[in-house]
Design a protein around this motif. Structure first.
Motif, PDB file in Angstrom:
ATOM      1  N   ALA A 216       0.800  -1.216   0.000  1.00 45.66           N
ATOM      2  CA  ALA A 216       0.000   0.000   0.000  1.00 45.66           C
ATOM      3  C   ALA A 216       0.836   1.269   0.000  1.00 45.66           C
ATOM      4  N   ALA A 217       0.314   2.272  -0.706  1.00 45.36           N
ATOM      5  CA  ALA A 217       0.920   3.599  -0.692  1.00 45.36           C
ATOM      6  C   ALA A 217       0.278   4.426   0.410  1.00 45.36           C
ATOM      7  N   ASN A 218       1.109   5.105   1.165  1.00 48.69           N
ATOM      8  CA  ASN A 218       0.643   6.060   2.159  1.00 48.69           C
ATOM      9  C   ASN A 218       1.157   7.409   1.655  1.00 48.69           C
ATOM     10  N   ILE A 219       0.244   8.302   1.231  1.00 47.44           N
ATOM     11  CA  ILE A 219       0.638   9.527   0.520  1.00 47.44           C
ATOM     12  C   ILE A 219       0.569  10.728   1.461  1.00 47.44           C
ATOM     13  N   VAL A 220       1.708  11.406   1.620  1.00 44.55           N
ATOM     14  CA  VAL A 220       1.730  12.572   2.509  1.00 44.55           C
ATOM     15  C   VAL A 220       1.993  13.837   1.688  1.00 44.55           C
ATOM     16  N   PHE A 221       0.992  14.729   1.654  1.00 43.41           N
ATOM     17  CA  PHE A 221       1.144  16.014   0.968  1.00 43.41           C
ATOM     18  C   PHE A 221       1.816  17.025   1.902  1.00 43.41           C
ATOM     19  N   ALA A 222       2.421  18.027   1.277  1.00 41.90           N
ATOM     20  CA  ALA A 222       3.163  19.036   2.047  1.00 41.90           C
ATOM     21  C   ALA A 222       2.260  19.791   3.019  1.00 41.90           C
ATOM     22  N   ASP A 223       0.967  19.907   2.667  1.00 46.68           N
ATOM     23  CA  ASP A 223       0.077  20.680   3.545  1.00 46.68           C
ATOM     24  C   ASP A 223      -0.489  19.856   4.701  1.00 46.68           C
ATOM     25  N   ALA A 224      -0.122  18.604   4.789  1.00 48.66           N
ATOM     26  CA  ALA A 224      -0.663  17.750   5.862  1.00 48.66           C
ATOM     27  C   ALA A 224      -0.085  18.181   7.209  1.00 48.66           C
ATOM     28  N   PRO A 225      -0.838  18.009   8.292  1.00 48.88           N
ATOM     29  CA  PRO A 225      -0.243  18.210   9.618  1.00 48.88           C
ATOM     30  C   PRO A 225       0.797  17.104   9.834  1.00 48.88           C
TER      31      PRO A 225
END
Ligand code: NAI
Ligand code: MG
Length: 477
Positions: A262-271
């Protein structure tokens, strides 16, 4: 000086017999060959018990017992009465929860806080949930007033969530009026056998639930048996393919819940601090022995270094050690074979040029342990980005745009789960809708509920477990 945690060992209120037989037709029956095999505690490498080897004759007896129970007691029973038995099992799991949790941890190596707060709780919840469905099945399938059970179910389960997978298979099967022969994994048979004891105490009619122990050969004999109406399998994609070939051309129904990457995707705007907690749960929960583990971390490029620094600091705080210690976060790897598999894949990552980080703690002198680890500088073609490691090892890659993240996330033969971390609701929905995975968690990871369906796409298998959808494979219209 850093403060150290004093050991906080769980007491062990469980009696383990020296030898266990199969549970067939409500009786404890030795292997027809008289043979047994050992199940060990992977945290100590000590033998816990000898367990019966399931032969083709044992499979024959178990399937015959399940057939008789189906015809004689279970299918004719009033659904509301069936429900009472399923509720009884659920209550007994709750009553014996400490015993079950300790046994699960001793036989499989997972931390006691996980077996106590997750596995056993979820197992009971599954029985409670499906007990409620037993007399309401006419509402389960649109347009079908009288759905019927399918007959005798053969289930084969893995070693990562032994009791919980037994519950996932048994609860919906019997609530729908089927009977079942279940084969637990060879490294973790003990909680399924304790569940058999619970079925006995609940005075479940003999043969409704049968537990047959053994390895892949016992599983293969069960799959091939002509008296089985439906196969429910959870395990490796490799074995799933073998099962599919065996079943092809027969009238047997089948659901397969297989591997994942599975991919766990973290965007820059995430806490980011919250996201890090989700990343840690995603990959280090149950030592990473999780088919839906978030084993590929996709981080937006601009926050890559910050995320890596936070993760380095966070894994130093994970406590690795005795799984029976209530402070332990990372317990033992389930078996020597799985430990070897993880080590081989980690070495391949280093050899292919990725950069390895590991927590720096000491490892216990005995037992199979692996430090919480992650790789940076991973590319899509690396084996550690493509193959299921099934251990506490994370592969970190980067992306720039949402569409690139989606493309990379979907670039896998699997499709079981995924995670998305962003502050923006619309972005979260945009990405979640485009991820080819059975479950997508937004701003969380590894959350389960019996009312929520779970299952995969492509090489992660087919069929759903949990929720109303989880009833369908066990009913014919
Ligand atoms: P496995 O798929 O061999 O074992 C799962 C179950 O299938 C066990 O009960 C086993 O006895 C049974 N089995 C084995 N061969 C069989 C056959 N030919 N016919 C019927 N039943 C058979 O998994 P294994 O070897 O323990 O683990 C290997 C890898 O599989 C792991 O490293 C992991 O990547 C993956 N895996 C995935 C799981 C999941 O939940 N998706 C669970 C366990 C393993
Ligand atoms: Mg064991």
């Amino acid at each position: 000086m850093a403060l150290a945690y004093a050991p906080a060992l769980e007491s062990t209120p469980v009696r383990i017999a020296a030898r266990y037989d199969h549970f067939i037709g409500g009786r404890w029956v030795p292997s027809s060959s008289g043979q047994t095999f050992a199940t060990v505690n992977p945290a100590t490498e000590e033998e816990l018990a000898q367990v019966a080897v399931g032969t083709p004759e044992d499979v024959e007896r178990a399937v015959a017992a399940a057939r008789e129970a189906y015809e004689r007691y279970w299918r004719p029973m009033r659904p509301a009465d069936r429900a009472k038995f399923v509720y009884r099992i659920a209550r007994a799991i709750t009553e014996r929860s400490r015993e079950l949790a300790v046994l699960e941890t001793m036989d499989g190596g997972k931390p006691i806080k996980e077996s106590r707060d997750f596995d056993v709780v979820q197992a009971a919840a599954h029985f409670f949930y499906y007990a409620g469905w037993a007399d309401k099945l006419r509402y389960a399938i649109h347009g079908s007033e009288h759905p019927e059970p399918v007959g005798v179910v053969g289930s084969i389960i893995p070693w990562n969530f032994p009791l919980l997978m037994a519950a996932w298979k048994i609860a919906p099967a019997i609530a729908c009026g089927n009977t079942i022969v279940l084969k637990p994994a060879e490294t973790t048979p003990l909680t399924a056998l304790l569940l058999a004891e619970i079925c006995e105490e609940a005075e479940l009619p003999p043969g409704v639930v049968n537990i047959l122990t053994g390895d892949g050969r016992t599983g293969a004999a069960l799959v091939a048996h002509p008296g089985i109406d439906k196969i429910a399998f959870t395990g490796s994609t490799e074995v799933g393919k073998i099962i599919q070939k065996t079943v092809a051309g027969t009238r047997k129904r089948m659901t397969l819940e297989l591997g994942g990457k599975a991919a766990n995707i973290v965007f820059a705007d995430a806490p980011l601090d919250q996201a890090i907690e989700g990343v840690v749960t995603g990959i280090y929960f149950n030592q990473g022995h999780v088919c839906c583990a978030g084993s590929r971390l996709l981080v937006q490029e601009s926050v890559h270094d910050e995320v890596v620094d936070k993760l380095k600091a966070r894994i130093e705080t994970l406590r690795l050690g005795d799984p029976l210690d209530k402070n332990t976060d990372i317990g033992a790897i389930n078996s020597a074979a799985q430990h070897a598999k993880i080590s081989e894949l980690v070495q391949s990552g280093v050899a292919e040029g990725a950069v390895l980080y590991q927590q720096s703690c000491a490892l216990p002198a005995r037992g199979f342990f692996h430090r919480a680890s992650f790789f940076t500088g991973v590319s899509q073609s690396h084996r550690i980005a493509r193959e299921e490691i099934f251990g506490p090892v994370l592969s970190i890659m980067t992306f720039r745009t949402a569409d690139e993240a989606i493309e990379k996330a979907n670039n896998t033969p699997y499709g079981l789960s995924a995670g998305v971390w962003t502050d923006k609701g619309s972005k979260s929905m945009y990405v979640a809708q485009r991820l080819q995975a059975g479950v997508v968690w937004c701003s969380t990871f590894n959350q389960f509920d019996p009312s929520s369906p779970f299952g995969g796409y492509r090489e992660s298998g087919f069929g759903r477990e949990g929720g109303v959808a989880g009833l369908h494979p066990y009913l014919s219209v």
